[in-house]
Scaffold this motif. Structure first.
Motif, mmCIF file in Angstrom:
data_model
loop_
_atom_site.group_PDB
_atom_site.id
_atom_site.type_symbol
_atom_site.label_atom_id
_atom_site.label_comp_id
_atom_site.label_asym_id
_atom_site.label_seq_id
_atom_site.Cartn_x
_atom_site.Cartn_y
_atom_site.Cartn_z
ATOM 1 N N VAL A 59 0.834 -1.203 0.000
ATOM 2 C CA VAL A 59 0.000 0.000 0.000
ATOM 3 C C VAL A 59 0.869 1.253 0.000
ATOM 4 C CG1 VAL A 59 -1.742 1.302 1.261
ATOM 5 C CG2 VAL A 59 -1.899 -1.188 1.138
ATOM 6 N N TYR A 63 1.379 4.326 -2.735
ATOM 7 C CA TYR A 63 1.376 5.764 -2.480
ATOM 8 C C TYR A 63 2.609 6.427 -3.082
ATOM 9 C CZ TYR A 63 -2.351 4.958 0.955
ATOM 10 O OH TYR A 63 -3.530 4.615 1.573
ATOM 11 N N THR A 66 2.079 6.659 -6.786
ATOM 12 C CA THR A 66 1.051 7.666 -7.084
ATOM 13 C C THR A 66 1.609 9.081 -6.925
ATOM 14 O OG1 THR A 66 -0.705 6.161 -6.392
ATOM 15 C CG2 THR A 66 -1.237 8.501 -6.459
ATOM 16 N N THR A 382 -5.422 2.266 -8.573
ATOM 17 C CA THR A 382 -6.698 2.130 -7.861
ATOM 18 C C THR A 382 -7.773 1.538 -8.760
ATOM 19 O OG1 THR A 382 -6.163 4.030 -6.462
ATOM 20 C CG2 THR A 382 -8.467 3.360 -6.580
ATOM 21 N N LEU A 386 -9.272 -2.365 -8.690
ATOM 22 C CA LEU A 386 -10.689 -2.668 -8.482
ATOM 23 C C LEU A 386 -11.240 -3.546 -9.605
ATOM 24 C CD1 LEU A 386 -12.007 0.808 -7.258
ATOM 25 C CD2 LEU A 386 -11.763 -1.278 -5.893
#
Length: 424
Positions: A59, A63, A66, A382, A386
């Motif tokens: 995770v 970040y 990103t 993200t 999904l």
């Protein structure tokens, strides 16, 4: 016509006097682009290992990625405007200096005596001004005739392929032999060398005198590089927004797939890290061939609009096949079509968009184009995660087919050809 201010879409084709005196500028620009891309992929190859050694989970690593994507997304148009206002030398030098700062912080993050996690995230900040490829595209755009532009821009694919292959190879080899800090130090030295070469060998400006006057009218206030209105107004010029939207929308589904490829290669294809590396090298070699050899030849026989339609059509076919694939062998058969579509879409749309604006705005336009990939890297983890978790790998093929089928219908119904200056 040449004595007047350059019309929109045409720019100023360099005269023989301009180009014969500097025959080495374009080849040197290719070398500088290959150097920076090699360093960039060296960084990509060590970043997961460095993050893991610093205790970051998946995770936090997301970040980190990103953050880099957002900074490049925001910095691309600003960097392009800086390039238009201050010239090729300043743009390339700024990019190499920013890259040097990134690799310096990255090397410092490898030291156990320093706050590694803080320095790792801080190393992403200079990424806002790391845009060597758009700067190289601006030089090549300024120094190539419009008819030769797709082939000239396509040759940058050779640089990208060299960066993918050589950077991944050097990053892994130096990491194994000397430690995770070694690739960062080598990249730092290489980028400092690139900055020195840019300052000493690249012309201050590759644009013509008429363009300079047009960009800075006498008695007028000097525009800021952060003038968002001046940047966004380019999208409202005739023929710009439709092509830009096609560039973003057509390649976005395949961009999502490529963002998720590391996970797909492990979970769906069951590949070992070395096997995934070989597959990425296959990508790099194909990109070198397509952009360096194929696109240039096709552009001499077919119009840019025809090549754009072809890329969308192949995207559609590849998407349908991707929805049906079940093994890595199936994917290998799809890779040539995927690479052809990606390369053709990027080169042709870049060429069309730089022709649709005045030569004084080519850097800003290329900066906007350079923001497309960071946009995918920002939204991709993200959204792609999904979709993958909910529907599996076939969803990427279904989305790619549906999006490009719609775009193909639009392109057939509304041709993008518009009247152009006779000097084209």
């Amino acid at each position: 016509m040449q004595g007047a201010a350059a019309p929109r879409g045409q720019g100023r084709s360099p005269s023989k006097k301009d180009t014969l005196g500097l025959p080495w500028v374009v080849p040197l620009t290719y070398v500088l682009a290959a150097l920076e891309l090699t360093c960039l992929f060296m960084q990509f190859s060590i970043l997961p290992y460095l993050s893991r050694s610093l205790g970051l989970d998946s995770v936090a690593f997301g970040y980190l990625q990103t953050t880099f994507g957002v900074l490049q997304l925001l910095g691309g148009p600003v960097f392009g405007r800086f390039a238009d206002q201050h010239g090729a030398r300043a743009a390339l030098s700024l990019s190499f200096v920013a890259a040097s700062a990134l690799y310096l912080l990255l090397a410092a993050a490898c030291s156990p005596a320093l706050p590694g996690v803080f320095l790792l995230f801080a190393s992403r900040l200079p990424g806002a001004f790391m845009h060597t490829l758009p700067a190289a595209q601006m030089v090549i755009t300024d120094l190539s005739a419009p008819a030769e532009r797709p082939a000239a821009l396509g040759r940058l694919g050779l640089c990208f392929g060299v960066g993918v292959i050589l950077g991944s190879l050097l990053g892994g080899t130096l990491n194994t032999a000397c430690g995770v800090h070694c690739p960062a130090i080598v990249a730092l030295v290489a980028n400092l060398l690139g900055a020195i070469i840019s300052v000493t060998c690249i012309p201050a400006s590759t644009k013509g005198a008429t363009v300079d006057v047009q960009a800075a009218p006498p008695g007028g206030p000097k525009a800021s590089v952060f003038d968002l209105k001046a940047i966004s107004r380019l999208l409202l010029l005739p023929g710009v927004l439709p092509v830009f939207l096609i560039k973003v929308v057509s390649g976005f589904p395949s961009g999502l797939f490529m963002v998720m490829f590391s996970i797909i290669s492990m979970d769906f294809f069951q590949l070992e890290p070395s096997q995934a590396g070989y597959l990425m090298s296959f990508f790099g070699v194909l990109q070198m061939v397509v952009q360096g050899l194929v696109i240039g030849r096709l552009s001499s026989h077919f119009s840019e609009e025809a090549l754009l339609r072809a890329s969308v059509l192949v995207f559609m076919v590849v998407g349908l096949a991707m929805a049906l694939m079940s093994t890595v062998l199936h994917f290998c058969f799809l890779v040539p079509g995927l690479v052809f579509s990606l390369c053709t879409l990027n080169v042709v749309t870049d060429s069309m968009l730089t022709k649709a604006v005045s030569a004084s705005d080519t850097g800003t336009m290329l900066g906007l184009c350079a923001s497309v990939q960071p946009l995918t890297r920002t939204l991709g983890p993200t959204l792609g995660g999904l979709l993958y978790r909910s529907f599996g790998v076939p969803i990427f093929g279904h989305v790619q087919f549906a999006v490009n089928f719609f775009l193909l219908l639009v392109l057939w119904r509304k041709p993008m050809t518009h009247k152009r200056d006779k000097a084209w």
